[in-house]
Design a protein around this motif. Structure first.
Motif, mmCIF file in Angstrom:
data_model
loop_
_atom_site.group_PDB
_atom_site.id
_atom_site.type_symbol
_atom_site.label_atom_id
_atom_site.label_comp_id
_atom_site.label_asym_id
_atom_site.label_seq_id
_atom_site.Cartn_x
_atom_site.Cartn_y
_atom_site.Cartn_z
ATOM 1 N N ALA A 14 -4.910 -10.095 -6.931
ATOM 2 C CA ALA A 14 -5.557 -9.098 -6.070
ATOM 3 C C ALA A 14 -4.540 -8.518 -5.096
ATOM 4 C CB ALA A 14 -6.718 -9.729 -5.312
ATOM 5 N N ARG A 15 -3.664 -9.368 -4.545
ATOM 6 C CA ARG A 15 -2.624 -8.913 -3.615
ATOM 7 C C ARG A 15 -1.728 -7.874 -4.296
ATOM 8 N NH1 ARG A 15 -0.773 -10.590 1.013
ATOM 9 N NH2 ARG A 15 -2.024 -12.468 0.993
ATOM 10 N N GLY A 16 -1.329 -8.172 -5.540
ATOM 11 C CA GLY A 16 -0.491 -7.240 -6.313
ATOM 12 C C GLY A 16 -1.188 -5.904 -6.534
ATOM 13 N N PHE A 17 -2.475 -5.962 -6.898
ATOM 14 C CA PHE A 17 -3.231 -4.729 -7.132
ATOM 15 C C PHE A 17 -3.290 -3.886 -5.855
ATOM 16 C CE2 PHE A 17 -5.825 -7.276 -10.438
ATOM 17 C CZ PHE A 17 -4.902 -6.992 -11.434
ATOM 18 N N LEU A 18 -3.593 -4.535 -4.734
ATOM 19 C CA LEU A 18 -3.705 -3.805 -3.463
ATOM 20 C C LEU A 18 -2.358 -3.219 -3.042
ATOM 21 C CD1 LEU A 18 -6.105 -6.239 -1.597
ATOM 22 C CD2 LEU A 18 -6.657 -3.916 -2.324
ATOM 23 N N GLU A 19 -1.272 -3.975 -3.272
ATOM 24 C CA GLU A 19 0.060 -3.472 -2.915
ATOM 25 C C GLU A 19 0.445 -2.267 -3.772
ATOM 26 O OE1 GLU A 19 2.432 -7.014 -3.270
ATOM 27 O OE2 GLU A 19 2.018 -7.634 -1.206
ATOM 28 N N ASP A 20 -0.082 -2.214 -5.012
ATOM 29 C CA ASP A 20 0.192 -1.075 -5.893
ATOM 30 C C ASP A 20 -0.692 0.128 -5.567
ATOM 31 O OD1 ASP A 20 2.086 -2.561 -7.187
ATOM 32 O OD2 ASP A 20 0.808 -3.062 -8.907
ATOM 33 N N ALA A 63 -11.230 -11.932 1.219
ATOM 34 C CA ALA A 63 -10.936 -10.748 2.043
ATOM 35 C C ALA A 63 -10.028 -11.126 3.209
ATOM 36 C CB ALA A 63 -12.231 -10.135 2.554
ATOM 37 N N GLU A 64 -10.291 -12.288 3.826
ATOM 38 C CA GLU A 64 -9.472 -12.729 4.961
ATOM 39 C C GLU A 64 -8.043 -13.033 4.499
ATOM 40 O OE1 GLU A 64 -9.545 -16.343 8.172
ATOM 41 O OE2 GLU A 64 -11.480 -15.538 7.523
ATOM 42 N N GLU A 65 -7.917 -13.652 3.326
ATOM 43 C CA GLU A 65 -6.603 -13.993 2.770
ATOM 44 C C GLU A 65 -5.777 -12.731 2.481
ATOM 45 O OE1 GLU A 65 -3.829 -16.766 1.629
ATOM 46 O OE2 GLU A 65 -5.862 -17.332 2.242
ATOM 47 N N LEU A 66 -6.477 -11.638 2.135
ATOM 48 C CA LEU A 66 -5.798 -10.390 1.780
ATOM 49 C C LEU A 66 -5.824 -9.353 2.908
ATOM 50 C CD1 LEU A 66 -7.304 -10.062 -1.809
ATOM 51 C CD2 LEU A 66 -4.955 -10.713 -1.236
ATOM 52 N N SER A 67 -6.189 -9.776 4.112
ATOM 53 C CA SER A 67 -6.366 -8.824 5.220
ATOM 54 C C SER A 67 -5.081 -8.070 5.581
ATOM 55 C CB SER A 67 -6.918 -9.530 6.457
ATOM 56 O OG SER A 67 -5.997 -10.523 6.879
ATOM 57 N N ASP A 68 -3.901 -8.641 5.241
ATOM 58 C CA ASP A 68 -2.647 -7.946 5.563
ATOM 59 C C ASP A 68 -2.365 -6.777 4.611
ATOM 60 O OD1 ASP A 68 -2.354 -9.918 3.565
ATOM 61 O OD2 ASP A 68 -0.168 -9.950 3.834
ATOM 62 N N VAL A 69 -2.943 -6.786 3.408
ATOM 63 C CA VAL A 69 -2.700 -5.698 2.453
ATOM 64 C C VAL A 69 -3.960 -4.911 2.089
ATOM 65 C CG1 VAL A 69 -0.632 -6.645 1.367
ATOM 66 C CG2 VAL A 69 -2.877 -7.298 0.510
ATOM 67 N N GLY A 70 -5.129 -5.455 2.434
ATOM 68 C CA GLY A 70 -6.375 -4.773 2.078
ATOM 69 C C GLY A 70 -7.449 -4.943 3.116
ATOM 70 N N GLU A 71 -8.433 -4.050 3.041
ATOM 71 C CA GLU A 71 -9.566 -4.135 3.973
ATOM 72 C C GLU A 71 -10.860 -4.029 3.181
ATOM 73 O OE1 GLU A 71 -8.366 -0.981 6.506
ATOM 74 O OE2 GLU A 71 -8.879 0.577 5.082
ATOM 75 N N ILE A 72 -11.927 -4.565 3.746
ATOM 76 C CA ILE A 72 -13.222 -4.546 3.059
ATOM 77 C C ILE A 72 -13.764 -3.128 3.087
ATOM 78 C CG2 ILE A 72 -15.604 -5.366 3.100
ATOM 79 C CD1 ILE A 72 -14.614 -7.970 4.335
ATOM 80 N N GLU A 73 -14.026 -2.597 1.895
ATOM 81 C CA GLU A 73 -14.609 -1.252 1.796
ATOM 82 C C GLU A 73 -16.135 -1.372 1.811
ATOM 83 O OE1 GLU A 73 -14.761 1.859 -1.731
ATOM 84 O OE2 GLU A 73 -12.735 1.661 -0.936
ATOM 85 N N SER A 74 -16.652 -2.375 1.081
ATOM 86 C CA SER A 74 -18.090 -2.643 1.128
ATOM 87 C C SER A 74 -18.294 -4.152 1.172
ATOM 88 C CB SER A 74 -18.798 -2.028 -0.086
ATOM 89 O OG SER A 74 -18.376 -2.632 -1.278
ATOM 90 N N LEU A 87 -12.644 -4.109 -2.088
ATOM 91 C CA LEU A 87 -11.491 -4.117 -1.167
ATOM 92 C C LEU A 87 -10.636 -2.898 -1.485
ATOM 93 C CD1 LEU A 87 -10.452 -7.854 -1.562
ATOM 94 C CD2 LEU A 87 -11.469 -6.842 0.456
ATOM 95 N N SER A 88 -10.159 -2.228 -0.449
ATOM 96 C CA SER A 88 -9.239 -1.103 -0.678
ATOM 97 C C SER A 88 -7.949 -1.372 0.076
ATOM 98 C CB SER A 88 -9.883 0.194 -0.217
ATOM 99 O OG SER A 88 -10.215 0.130 1.150
ATOM 100 N N PRO A 89 -6.843 -0.800 -0.403
ATOM 101 C CA PRO A 89 -5.548 -1.036 0.258
ATOM 102 C C PRO A 89 -5.578 -0.492 1.681
ATOM 103 C CG PRO A 89 -5.301 0.440 -1.637
ATOM 104 C CD PRO A 89 -6.729 0.093 -1.533
ATOM 105 N N THR A 90 -4.912 -1.195 2.603
ATOM 106 C CA THR A 90 -4.850 -0.712 3.980
ATOM 107 C C THR A 90 -3.987 0.523 3.989
ATOM 108 O OG1 THR A 90 -3.041 -2.244 4.367
ATOM 109 C CG2 THR A 90 -5.184 -2.887 5.229
ATOM 110 N N SER A 91 -4.422 1.528 4.753
ATOM 111 C CA SER A 91 -3.653 2.779 4.807
ATOM 112 C C SER A 91 -2.420 2.560 5.669
ATOM 113 C CB SER A 91 -4.514 3.900 5.373
ATOM 114 O OG SER A 91 -5.216 3.457 6.506
#
Length: 181
Positions: free
Chosen positions: A116-122, A151-162, A175-179
């Motif tokens: 998931a981290r990889g997907f969000l970073e891409d 979501a908490e584990e990925l909070s540095d690269v993504g944020e909860i969209e819904s 989850l969507s990538p953080t802008s």
């Protein structure tokens, strides 16, 4: 015996009018040396021929239409090249789905979190789904806890969209990538 007339091939709407295709009586001609003047179409074609180049309508909606004296083949080549470059720089956002069960093992959870981290970073979105089967429906709060931990584990690269929501026997969170701003 009558001749069968084949329909003329339709002109590509992205292709500008060239030389005899230009229908306007008066046009603004831009020469290769950047000088411009308003002349009738016959004079404009003469100017183009004198440079051994084509008369290309670059702004048909202008009053009068603007035509440039340029090499048409080179013009189309450059145009296609620019379009290709612009297309290269585009990134389409895809939605990647990760599926869990309420009793997913810690190791599997870590493995999927890395993905998931990889997907969000891409720059892709992640749809995290917890699938409940049979008696698993008793552990819906465990499923929600699992998604929120993710979501908490990925909070540095993504944020909860819904937020996690139940849809039948599934709990889904986006989850969507953080802008990066």
């Amino acid at each position: 015996m009558g001749r069968s007339r084949r329909p003329r091939p339709r002109k590509d709407p992205d292709r500008p009018n060239v030389n005899d295709e230009i229908r306007s009586r008066k046009v603004r001609v831009i020469r290769p040396d950047e000088e411009h003047e308003v002349v009738d179409i016959d004079r404009a074609l003469e100017i183009a021929r004198s440079y051994d180049l084509d008369l290309v309508e670059v702004a048909p909606k202008a009053k009068p239409p603007v035509c440039k004296v340029i090499d048409f083949g080179k013009f189309m080549y450059e145009k296609k090249k620019k379009e290709k470059e612009a297309k290269k720089k585009q990134h389409t956002v895809q939605v990647k789905e990760l599926r869990f069960r309420p009793n997913t093992d810690d190791h599997d959870l870590e493995f999927k979190t890395r993905h998931a981290r990889g997907f969000l970073e891409d720059g892709d979105k992640v749809k995290a789904t917890v699938q409940f089967r049979g008696r698993d429906m008793l552990y819906t709060e465990r499923g929600e806890e699992l998604l929120l931990d993710l979501a908490e584990e990925l909070s540095d690269v993504g944020e909860i969209e819904s937020k996690p929501t139940m849809e039948g026997r599934r709990m889904i969170m986006m989850l969507s990538p953080t802008s990066k701003g």
